[in-house]
Structures are given as C-alpha cells and as structure tokens.
Scaffold this motif. Structure first.
Motif, PDB file in Angstrom:
ATOM      1  N   SER A 150     -38.568 -27.384  71.955  1.00  0.00           N
ATOM      2  CA  SER A 150     -37.172 -27.404  72.765  1.00  0.00           C
ATOM      3  C   SER A 150     -37.329 -27.286  74.034  1.00  0.00           C
ATOM      4  O   SER A 150     -38.556 -26.926  74.766  1.00  0.00           O
ATOM      5  CB  SER A 150     -36.221 -26.377  72.273  1.00  0.00           C
ATOM      6  N   VAL A 151     -36.342 -27.684  74.954  1.00  0.00           N
ATOM      7  CA  VAL A 151     -36.292 -27.595  76.472  1.00  0.00           C
ATOM      8  C   VAL A 151     -36.799 -26.084  76.869  1.00  0.00           C
ATOM      9  O   VAL A 151     -37.568 -26.009  77.899  1.00  0.00           O
ATOM     10  CB  VAL A 151     -34.982 -27.787  77.134  1.00  0.00           C
ATOM     11  N   SER A 152     -36.574 -25.244  76.110  1.00  0.00           N
ATOM     12  CA  SER A 152     -36.826 -23.817  76.621  1.00  0.00           C
ATOM     13  C   SER A 152     -38.088 -23.215  76.063  1.00  0.00           C
ATOM     14  O   SER A 152     -38.565 -22.182  76.167  1.00  0.00           O
ATOM     15  CB  SER A 152     -35.580 -22.830  75.865  1.00  0.00           C
ATOM     16  N   THR A 200     -37.892 -33.289  80.038  1.00  0.00           N
ATOM     17  CA  THR A 200     -37.168 -32.435  79.260  1.00  0.00           C
ATOM     18  C   THR A 200     -38.147 -31.104  78.682  1.00  0.00           C
ATOM     19  O   THR A 200     -37.826 -30.136  78.335  1.00  0.00           O
ATOM     20  CB  THR A 200     -36.249 -32.607  78.112  1.00  0.00           C
ATOM     21  N   ARG A 201     -39.575 -31.623  78.732  1.00  0.00           N
ATOM     22  CA  ARG A 201     -40.398 -30.735  78.147  1.00  0.00           C
ATOM     23  C   ARG A 201     -40.594 -30.540  76.773  1.00  0.00           C
ATOM     24  O   ARG A 201     -41.007 -29.927  76.023  1.00  0.00           O
ATOM     25  CB  ARG A 201     -40.582 -29.360  78.885  1.00  0.00           C
ATOM     26  N   GLU A 202     -39.734 -31.604  76.117  1.00  0.00           N
ATOM     27  CA  GLU A 202     -39.509 -31.407  74.669  1.00  0.00           C
ATOM     28  C   GLU A 202     -40.576 -32.279  73.964  1.00  0.00           C
ATOM     29  O   GLU A 202     -41.091 -32.990  74.648  1.00  0.00           O
ATOM     30  CB  GLU A 202     -38.285 -32.228  73.963  1.00  0.00           C
TER      31      GLU A 202
END
Lengths: 274, 274
Positions: free
Chosen positions: B150-152, B135-137
């Motif tokens: 966060s994901v974004s 998720t890249r978190e």
C-alpha cells in the motif's frame, strides 16, 4: 479571479483562518474514513432498487465529525452536506461538505475519491479543499492562490495550463453514463469527439488535475452543489473557469464545465449550448 | 491456480529469485519515470494524425533501463516490450514489459498507470508485477501467492472476493471507447447493463483491484500482450480467472475478461460470446 474579486472586503487574516479550519476538518475526517477504505463493508442503497447511489458508513462518520467540529467552534455558521439535512447559520458563512466525493471510486478501491470541504461567504465560495487521505494528497484554493500537496508531502502552487483549442485538449468526465441519452449526451459527445483525448473516471480528482495543469477540460452533469462548490476556489485560484453549461455560476450544481482558461471555456461552452 | 500448475517443475528457489529480479527491475524503472510524471513534456504520436497513441520519453527511458538490466544479468532471456523490437532469448525465459501501462492516465496526472513486469517460462506467465512509483503501491503474484504493497508501505496477501452473480458485481473497464461499435460494443454493454455498477478509467490498476477483492470483473478489448501478461500471475494467484472472450488463454492479448472467481467468469463469458 472572477467571483472571488467580490470578497476583497474580507480581511486576508480571516481568509487564512478559514483555510486553517478547512485543513483541520480534513485532518479530522481522513482518519475517520480510512479504516473503511478497501475493507469489505455493508453498502446502503439510498436510491432503492434499480438505481445505485451507495452511501457508506465512512461517509456518515466523516460528515458527523466535520459537522460536530464546525458546530462547536462556529455555531453561527451554516452547513450543507451530502448525508444530513442542511443546518441554517446566523452569519454569512456556510460550509459545504461532501465527505466522500466519488463513492463509486471508493467502492472500487480507486484512490480518486476525495473529501470536499468548502466555505461560502454570502453565497460565494471563498475557501475550497479536496483531501485524499489514502494517498495523502490535498488540494486547496483561496483568493491567495491554489496549492497541491503530493504523495511525498511536497506542497506546490498549482496553475492551469494554457491549452486554448479543444483539438489540443485533454477532456475528463467521471462517466459517459452521467449524461442523459438525448440532447445532454449528444452535446457531451460533440465536445468529446473534437477533444484530443477523453479520459473517464475522475470525480473530484479530475478537477484537481485541471487546476494542476494536467487536464484541460472537465464536463459533467447531474452534480449536487456539494460536488462542485468546494472545488470552485481551487479551479479559479489556479487560473481556471468553472460554470454550468449556460455560463451561469457553478454554485448551483447540475451540468458543469471547467476549463483551464477563458478561451477554451468559451469554445466548449459554445458546443455544449448549441 | 490454472495455468500455473504446469510450472510445478520449477524449483521454488528459482521462482523466488525471479520475483526478486522483478522487484529490482521495478526499483530501477520507477525513479527513471517519476521525473516525467506531472511535468510538461513533448508527447510523440506514434499512431500518426487522427489516432492518438502517445508514447513518452518516460516510457522509452524506463524500458531501456529494464532491458539493459536483463541483458547484462540474463543474456539468454528473451524480452518483449512495448517500445522496442522483441529480443529473442536462447532459454525458456521471456520477460514481458510495459514500462507505462495507461499512458493516457499518465498524461492526465491520474495515478492509475503502472509499470508492468512479467516473466514467462515456456510461454506460461510465472511472475507478474505492477508497480506504481508515484503512490509507491506495488502488486505482484507467483504460484506462491499474490501480494500488494500500500501507499503506507504495508505488504499484505491479496485475494479476490466471492461475488458470484453479475447483478452483484462491480465491473471496470478503461473506457467504453475500447470497444469497436457493433458486436464488440454490444457485448460489453450486455454485461455492463446487468452489472451492479460500471466504473471506467482503470488500466492495470483495475486488475490489481480485482485481485485485491474490490472489483469483480474487468472487461477490455484491443489489449497487447504486454498489457495483460504481467497481470495474469497476480490475478490467478489471488484466486481470479483471466482469459480472452472465448475462454482461451489471455496470453495472446486482444479481448480480455478477468473475474474474481470461476462462476462469475463463466456467467460473463456466456454474455460476451453470445
């Protein structure tokens, strides 16, 4: 493909159109939900004191925009959703919507909840979708196949895996507390004890992992029809089987068992109905 | 900030450097793990027949690259990791690594596992990180604060929420099966019954949601030191408390309780030690 065979009289073009509508509904609901995710918010408790069945502002807002879109574009379609009264249609089409399946996951900040969007034709699920707007993952299925979109945006055809015995199987369930103490819980435990591994905390995400070939069995109880109908086309198009614990169609909700293939489903069903 | 007060003799510049190293280790390990996630793979069973404690090729590959990086850059640092024997250091610094915390989540395709990277100075955790490369978190903490990505890709300071009574609290635990039948399980159930809601299936992600103010309590048992040490600075810097069930430091692993604040921690501790 089981029950989907019966819908072969539907023209493929129509099916593609309905799938496109489902994508549009998910595209519309995600941005409505996201401002509420991981924010502090008022939780309404629709089950009253003692029970705990949260319904959030996000839930209602998302179902509202989905219902409005359907009502404008397809006024003859029926709608069954979690948050509002059923809308009867004047055509064979009925949308089945759960704006936030997994409200407890949502409230805990876990990215395993999803927006479920399904379409039934004459009581048979023909389009199913699970959208996760935080991770941007999306899973969908029709008679033309099941697909998953990953966090990175990559879209791939998904299929279940061929695990055929319970002792080799990965079992998921949202919580052991889903099962009423007594026979229901004992039957779940009879499956869980034999499975290679049991993992809790899945909600709709667990069924999508089953369809994607990472989980072999999902067993749950107490499901509403909007909790499961939108997932049926995803599971079936990926090669899986989903029924209630007696082997009857899953479209009625209640006690549900999904498996990656017919042999495993039969083995689990035997233990659940023993 | 509890135990982190004792490290005030560390220069802030040094702390920033160690945090930067932790980010580099996570940047290196994520790409090594990702090719194995949601792929079919051989699962080694290090606990033998009957038990089930999977260790994947990804686990070993990630720990290897992390250990290599530390050995080259900081040969005087110690390393404690899940997959290989402890490396004794000749300085007060010891890295504590769990390349894939939540191997069962990983195997089920659930994005709740994480790479845990912690640094202890003289046996006190001073840097903690949880990285979720799918998720890249990413979550991290030092005496200078706790943060989440966060994901974004948005990075925000995180903090626990002020829920002070168990009846209002959201409780998480990886699985009820963590607790040995008997006293251990009864004590967990004594907490779970009173909590507003219990959610299973968290692994390291649950502690990060506690640090982020979405979950109030995490109760677990049977943790190894690498399962918890890298999470301590995240929890503490976010305003939370984490100890074992007797109130002793969590650095020894075992039975662990984390809470968003001191009052709630005290209430839960009383029930766990009763």
């Amino acid at each position: 493909m089981g029950k989907m065979d019966r819908q072969l009289h539907l023209k493929p073009a129509a099916l593609a159109t309905w799938l496109e509508v489902a994508h549009q509904l998910a595209d519309a609901s995600g941005p409505v939900i996201m401002p509420f995710f991981r924010k502090r918010m008022r939780i309404e408790n629709k089950a009253g004191i003692g029970a705990f069945d949260p319904v959030t502002a996000a839930d209602k807002a998302a179902e509202t925009i989905i219902r409005k879109t359907i009502a404008v574009q397809f006024p003859d379609h029926g709608v069954i959703g979690e948050e509002f009264a059923d809308t009867a249609g004047t055509s064979p089409y009925t949308w089945v919507i759960d704006p936030i399946d997994g409200t407890r996951a949502f409230m805990s900040g876990m990215p395993l909840w999803g927006t479920l969007i399904g379409l039934m034709y004459d009581h048979h699920p023909i389009v199913g979708m699970m959208d996760q707007p935080y991770t941007r993952e999306r899973f969908w299925g029709t008679a033309k196949g099941a697909f998953g979109r990953s966090v990175s945006g990559e879209i791939r055809r998904i299929k279940t895996r061929p695990t055929t015995t319970l002792t080799d199987a990965v079992l998921m369930s949202t919580s052991p507390d889903l099962f009423k103490p007594g026979t229901e819980r004992r039957r779940f435990e009879a499956v869980s004890k034999v499975a290679r591994m049991t993992r809790y905390g899945g909600d709709c995400y667990a069924y999508c992992m089953l369809a994607s070939g990472h989980v072999d069995i999902v067993v749950e109880a107490g499901l509403k029809i909007f909790d499961i109908v939108p997932l049926i086309p995803i599971i079936e198009a990926a090669g899986g089987i989903v029924t209630d614990w007696t082997g009857a169609p899953a479209t009625g909700g209640g006690r549900i068992v999904a498996a990656g293939n017919r042999a495993l489903h039969a083995e689990v069903l035997e233990r659940l109905s023993a």
